[in-house]
Enzyme design. Sequence first.
Site, mmCIF file in Angstrom:
data_model
loop_
_atom_site.group_PDB
_atom_site.id
_atom_site.type_symbol
_atom_site.label_atom_id
_atom_site.label_comp_id
_atom_site.label_asym_id
_atom_site.label_seq_id
_atom_site.Cartn_x
_atom_site.Cartn_y
_atom_site.Cartn_z
ATOM 1 N N LYS A 140 -10.787 -35.629 -15.079
ATOM 2 C CA LYS A 140 -11.732 -35.163 -15.463
ATOM 3 C C LYS A 140 -11.065 -33.567 -15.485
ATOM 4 O O LYS A 140 -10.743 -32.487 -15.075
ATOM 5 C CB LYS A 140 -13.240 -34.752 -14.164
ATOM 6 N N CYS B 64 -2.018 -18.768 -12.333
ATOM 7 C CA CYS B 64 -2.138 -18.815 -10.423
ATOM 8 C C CYS B 64 -1.460 -18.839 -10.035
ATOM 9 O O CYS B 64 -1.425 -17.611 -8.899
ATOM 10 C CB CYS B 64 -2.392 -20.382 -10.066
ATOM 11 N N GLU C 215 -7.475 -12.827 -6.318
ATOM 12 C CA GLU C 215 -7.007 -13.265 -6.638
ATOM 13 C C GLU C 215 -8.034 -12.965 -8.758
ATOM 14 O O GLU C 215 -9.390 -13.688 -8.680
ATOM 15 C CB GLU C 215 -7.106 -14.692 -7.187
#
Length: 489
Positions: free
Chosen positions: A172, A281, A381
Amino acid sequence: MNNQLFINGQFVPAKSGNTIDVLNPANGELITKIAAAEAEDIDLAVEAAKNAFPAWSEMPAAERGHLLLKLADLIEENLEELAQLESLDTGHPIRDSRRLDVPRTAACFRYFGGIADKIEGSVIPVEQGFLNYVVREPIGVVGQIVPWNFPLMFTSWKLGPALAAGNTVVLKPSEITPLSTLKIAELIKKAGFPDGVVNVVPGYGQTAGQSLAEHPEVGKIAFTGSTRTGQGIINASSSNLKRVQLELGGKGANIVFEDANIDAAVNGAAWAIFHNQGQACIAGSRLVLHENIADAFLEKFIKLAASIRLGDPMDPNTEMGPLTSEAHRNKVLSYTQIAKEQGGKVLLGGEVPADPALQNGFYVMPTIVEAQPFDRVAQEEVFGPFVTVLRFKDDAEALEIANCTEYGLGSGLWTQNIHRAHSFARKIKAGMCWINSYKRVNPGSPFGGMGKSGYGREMGFEAIHDYTEAKSIWVNVDAKIPPHFQRGE
Ligand code: NAD
């Protein structure tokens, strides 16, 4: 441009007929509407993958590898179309899509194509009379859920090892950026993969993603995305105790020591945070500077950041494009205020660019903020072109700062002292550490994190281990085993 689901080798609409709007982040305009998979589509995709599994896993490994190599060739043949789709959908500058995203995607499929027939087991030296050998078997149907920041590249990181090891897949993509993955589905069909081996089902996380993570016929879920969603994936996986692999958020410390080559470090630190608008990331989002060189470093760093060319992703001169969605752009901008509220100092940016040509896109200026190690901008983050500067006075403090978040993914060191470099690299809590560079990736080198950055590794042989089960087989060759239950006869 494909805008349907790819299930059992066919492009089909979603059963519900529902669609998702895909927007161009450079101007906010509609690119296309794509089919939105929901639970019943996920069921069909899983069934197709389940039916395809026996033949795929029993196919000679070299033939599986050959198909992956063919796919790598097709990706290279379609480089320009893939690069344009990726830039249109994500806002990656076209020069990066051409020279990084597409070649790295092809290289990853090629690496795993090469590895497919080299997945060896082992023989264990057990007691006399027995042969004990270990084979690595595919898990079965694997569910893979991918985010929007590097959709094309992550498709290869996920599919490559899973397919090489003999699994079948339901993947997905993010609802925000499905286009390049649907193009890969088309190339998978063209390469001649059997129907059902790969199924691509774009859809929303709460519906399609959740159904895939919960599905009882899925043996493993591999997820890349935010830490919060990753925690939900673990809960969803408990229905059948499926295996889980998580690549989550990060807050990479990029440490510049007093003895570093400053010019190289300035350029490397800018690449570490501003490549892909900081939506990575592993971004070096905490720039940790020795106090003796901090001011001189910042002068050069701010000058370089201020000169980065923001613009239309399709312009080959553009060095930074828009962020990938409006909601995310707003989140990134909110961190300027958060920094100020805690006493942080904005050294550059923190707002949308003034250029009238960029007003309809989701742009944010390169942003540099100085703060303290436990401020929110040094702990959370941000996932944008937003770097938090922290200062340290000695090695012990540098290490303390580096390891003071809940994350542990990417990290960097700039020093000319080899003892310091190697000993620091061992002490940093991170899955990857780059010395005098930043953000290098290679399909042979394991990639992943620790702590709230997740677990499991992508790429290299480590990834093959994560996509296989070890089975231990014991053979009594000529063992003399006295009867365990002695009887008289
Ligand atoms: P996200 O967690 O919102 O979404 C990621 C994917 O999960 C999407 O496909 C989404 O549709 C799906 N999803 C959302 N809710 C779900 C649910 N309840 N069940 C199942 N699937 C669901 O993350 P994002 O905003 O798309 O991506 C950014 C995040 O990804 C950042 O935190 C970033 O650090 C992380 N990331 C990690 C790595 C890594 O390798 N460690 C790499 C890239 C990005």
